[in-house]
Design a protein around this motif. Structure first.
Motif, PDB file in Angstrom:
ATOM      1  N   VAL A  64       5.230  -1.401  -9.056  1.00  0.00           N
ATOM      2  CA  VAL A  64       4.038  -2.157  -8.668  1.00  0.00           C
ATOM      3  C   VAL A  64       3.582  -3.031  -9.831  1.00  0.00           C
ATOM      4  CG1 VAL A  64       1.651  -1.998  -7.864  1.00  0.00           C
ATOM      5  CG2 VAL A  64       3.325  -0.306  -7.119  1.00  0.00           C
ATOM      6  N   ASN A  88       2.327  -1.372   3.605  1.00  0.00           N
ATOM      7  CA  ASN A  88       3.425  -0.435   3.400  1.00  0.00           C
ATOM      8  C   ASN A  88       4.537  -0.696   4.412  1.00  0.00           C
ATOM      9  OD1 ASN A  88       4.865   2.258   4.059  1.00  0.00           O
ATOM     10  ND2 ASN A  88       3.930   2.621   2.046  1.00  0.00           N
ATOM     11  N   SER A 141       0.834  -1.200   0.000  1.00  0.00           N
ATOM     12  CA  SER A 141       0.000   0.000   0.000  1.00  0.00           C
ATOM     13  C   SER A 141       0.867   1.247   0.000  1.00  0.00           C
ATOM     14  CB  SER A 141      -0.885   0.004   1.252  1.00  0.00           C
ATOM     15  OG  SER A 141      -1.570   1.231   1.374  1.00  0.00           O
ATOM     16  N   ALA A 142       0.379   2.291  -0.641  1.00  0.00           N
ATOM     17  CA  ALA A 142       1.068   3.575  -0.616  1.00  0.00           C
ATOM     18  C   ALA A 142       0.825   4.307   0.703  1.00  0.00           C
ATOM     19  CB  ALA A 142       0.608   4.446  -1.789  1.00  0.00           C
ATOM     20  N   ARG A 163       1.336   4.856   4.311  1.00  0.00           N
ATOM     21  CA  ARG A 163       2.377   4.460   5.264  1.00  0.00           C
ATOM     22  C   ARG A 163       1.833   3.949   6.591  1.00  0.00           C
ATOM     23  NH1 ARG A 163       7.793   7.156   5.700  1.00  0.00           N
ATOM     24  NH2 ARG A 163       8.703   5.708   4.224  1.00  0.00           N
ATOM     25  N   ASN A 170       0.055  -5.070  -6.077  1.00  0.00           N
ATOM     26  CA  ASN A 170      -1.224  -4.455  -5.742  1.00  0.00           C
ATOM     27  C   ASN A 170      -2.007  -4.297  -7.046  1.00  0.00           C
ATOM     28  OD1 ASN A 170      -3.237  -2.334  -5.442  1.00  0.00           O
ATOM     29  ND2 ASN A 170      -2.377  -2.017  -3.399  1.00  0.00           N
ATOM     30  N   ALA A 195       6.473  -4.714  -5.063  1.00  0.00           N
ATOM     31  CA  ALA A 195       5.142  -4.402  -4.557  1.00  0.00           C
ATOM     32  C   ALA A 195       4.110  -5.035  -5.487  1.00  0.00           C
ATOM     33  CB  ALA A 195       4.943  -2.892  -4.506  1.00  0.00           C
ATOM     34  N   ILE A 244       5.434   2.133  -5.270  1.00  0.00           N
ATOM     35  CA  ILE A 244       5.150   2.284  -3.845  1.00  0.00           C
ATOM     36  C   ILE A 244       6.490   2.229  -3.133  1.00  0.00           C
ATOM     37  CG2 ILE A 244       4.066   1.273  -1.809  1.00  0.00           C
ATOM     38  CD1 ILE A 244       1.867   0.145  -3.621  1.00  0.00           C
ATOM     39  N   GLU A 245       6.805   3.291  -2.418  1.00  0.00           N
ATOM     40  CA  GLU A 245       8.095   3.400  -1.720  1.00  0.00           C
ATOM     41  C   GLU A 245       9.260   3.119  -2.677  1.00  0.00           C
ATOM     42  OE1 GLU A 245       8.337   4.641   1.289  1.00  0.00           O
ATOM     43  OE2 GLU A 245       6.194   4.593   1.721  1.00  0.00           O
ATOM     44  N   ALA A 265      -3.611  -0.715  -7.716  1.00  0.00           N
ATOM     45  CA  ALA A 265      -2.635   0.331  -8.019  1.00  0.00           C
ATOM     46  C   ALA A 265      -2.040   0.123  -9.411  1.00  0.00           C
ATOM     47  CB  ALA A 265      -1.531   0.357  -6.964  1.00  0.00           C
TER      48      ALA A 265
END
Length: 147
Positions: free
Chosen positions: A70, A35, A27-28, A30, A53, A51, A65-66, A56
């Protein structure tokens, strides 16, 4: 330490000995565990972290993401990761289990709350090592960093 506890500890050590990990349910946000788990794997030097998802990836083909690219599903990863950590509702975990087997994944770590008895049975029947029922990667990584 009991025989089961020793076996779980050995499995955790094996799961943490790799250098590539995928987080399904990344997940974006935090504040969400998807995340936190992603960042925990990234915090270990030398790890490649992916990641996963579906929402997303569908919304933006170039989503990150981070900093991790994705993908929609485990089968879309550029390599088979050492471990797939699952941070999804149990009903989604069943689908993730099928994706993992199809992709050739050998280790799946169901984070607390993602456990699915049917997914565990399916994965074990297909020769996949599974951690479930309590061990949390966030706790275990913190513990191993203290050693």
């Amino acid at each position: 330490m009991t025989t089961r506890a020793t076996a779980v500890a050995a499995r955790i050590a094996d799961f943490l000995a790799g250098s590539s990990y995928a987080v399904v349910g990344a997940s974006a946000d935090r504040a969400k565990f998807g995340n936190k788990v992603l960042r925990a794997y990234q915090s270990r030097s030398g790890n490649t972290v992916y990641a996963v998802n579906a929402r997303a990836a569908a919304a933006d083909a170039a989503a990150r993401i981070e900093g991790a690219r994705v993908v929609a599903r485990v089968g879309d990863l550029p390599e088979v990761p050492h471990v797939v950590s699952v941070v999804t509702p149990p009903a989604v975990t069943d689908t993730v289990a099928r994706d993992c087997v199809a992709a050739g994944v050998k280790r799946v770590w169901m984070q607390p709350g993602a456990d699915s008895a049917s997914a565990v049975r399916y994965l074990e029947k297909n020769g996949v090592a599974v951690l479930y029922g309590g061990p949390c990667v966030l706790v275990e990584l913190d513990r191993s960093d203290d050693d």
